[in-house]
Design a protein around this motif. Structure first.
Motif, PDB file in Angstrom:
ATOM      1  N   LYS A  67       0.843  -1.246   0.021  1.00  0.00           N
ATOM      2  CA  LYS A  67       0.062  -0.089   0.002  1.00  0.00           C
ATOM      3  C   LYS A  67       0.799   1.257  -0.015  1.00  0.00           C
ATOM      4  O   LYS A  67       1.750   1.453   0.857  1.00  0.00           O
ATOM      5  N   TYR A 101      -2.113  -1.331  -4.050  1.00  0.00           N
ATOM      6  CA  TYR A 101      -2.827  -0.360  -3.700  1.00  0.00           C
ATOM      7  C   TYR A 101      -2.246   0.974  -3.669  1.00  0.00           C
ATOM      8  O   TYR A 101      -1.106   1.260  -2.877  1.00  0.00           O
ATOM      9  N   GLN A 145      -8.274  -1.856   2.417  1.00  0.00           N
ATOM     10  CA  GLN A 145      -7.589  -2.892   1.346  1.00  0.00           C
ATOM     11  C   GLN A 145      -7.218  -4.181   1.758  1.00  0.00           C
ATOM     12  O   GLN A 145      -6.475  -4.020   2.964  1.00  0.00           O
TER      13      GLN A 145
END
Length: 157
Positions: A67, A101, A145
């Motif tokens: 991320k 992400y 996520q």
């Protein structure tokens, strides 16, 4: 009884700071608890974005993470010319290093905002990217996520 290997959690790396030739800071890349943050400031160019993306790749390889919170809320400037490089050079390397992400916080600058919108169109669905007007919302989405690596580790335990 099977031997169990216990590895300590990786320690966060020191933040990476990139500066303009005159010394003004334009981005800080650092490891947070659940993501890597790139916090931008000041006036930026496409060259600055490419340099920062290269530094991010090095940081990501040392600090594997799925991320990225890319906060450009405090920048001005047009960096759209970097989008070709980001799509064709950076994206495959970032995916290969485990990035999945990207939460992007818009700048108030229309040129920066347009560049971010174009980038999202170019790199999704290979990378799950979403643009936000507020950092809080970007962080909330990013934390929601699924961390597939964490899920795989829990399933093996």
């Amino acid at each position: 009884m099977a031997t169990r290997i216990i590895r300590p959690e990786p320690t966060p790396s020191a933040p990476v700071e990139l500066r303009h030739i005159m010394g003004e800071l334009y981005v800080t890349i650092q490891l947070k608890k659940d993501y890597i943050e790139a916090k931008w400031q000041g006036h930026i160019t496409a060259d600055n974005v490419v340099c920062a993306a290269q530094a991010f790749l090095e940081f990501l390889r040392k600090n594997p993470c799925q991320k990225l919170l890319n906060d450009k809320s405090e920048v001005t400037g047009d960096w759209q010319e970097a989008n070709d490089w980001l799509q064709f050079e950076w994206l495959p390397q970032a995916l290969g290093a485990g990035l999945r992400y990207l939460a992007h916080v818009y700048s108030l600058s229309m040129f920066s905002k347009l560049a971010a919108r174009e980038l999202e169109e170019r790199i999704t669905p290979q990378l799950s990217m979403k643009n936000f007007y507020e950092r809080r919302l970007a962080e909330e989405w990013l934390l929601e996520q699924e961390d597939t690596a964490a899920g795989q580790r829990a399933a093996r335990a």
